[in-house]
Design a protein around this motif. Sequence first.
Motif: not given
Length: 224
Positions: A109, A112, A115, A213
């Motif tokens: 991640f 992202n 996270v 996820t």
Amino acid sequence: MSPKKVLMLGILLLVPIFLFLFLKGFGTNHYSLPTYYPTINEDTELPVVKDGDTVFQKVPDFRFVSQEGKSVSQADLNNTVYVANFFFASCQDVCKKMSAQMVRVNEAFKNNPQVKLISYTVDPERDSVAVLKRYAEMYQANPAKWLFVTGPKTELYALAHNGYKVSAMQAPGTIPDFIHSEKLILVDKEKHVRGIYDGTNPQDVDRLITEITVLLHSYQQDEK
């Protein structure tokens, strides 16, 4: 190729397809994660229910110091799902295994911003900011993504016991050693615990990555 090998190859090729369909639910995700640790009424010893919904305990706020020497609190984790664990830098066995698995989560991640990861030391007397910084650099941890924190021992242990519901204590004896959980803990944006995983088991960490996820997808669905 023998018929048996053809069959096995076909099954292996179909597994990811079935997994994808299961998680996507043919366009709708029907798989949701449990929420851990309902608040218990001390008089009735039953979960507290408000407006028809069970009330779950939240990981309480804290204020510690990161590997960058900066103050860290729950506010630094707002609007993210995060993975927490407890370790100490001089640990030569379990902690290295956990940190290696945390690296896998971090890599999965890394792009992202929703996270993050946080690792709490259980040996704050030796794990200074400088020690944590060196340890973080060993695992190429970006401080904006993966925090290593230290602070007063009593507060760290209280957070482990009362917030994350895991063990953290100094082992008896003259040589400094510590008893701490090997678990990785998944926390959602509301600060509820949503998953508990064996941080030394790659297969269980595979499940953690999948369930992060799933959790992120549930937030996307809520926003629609």
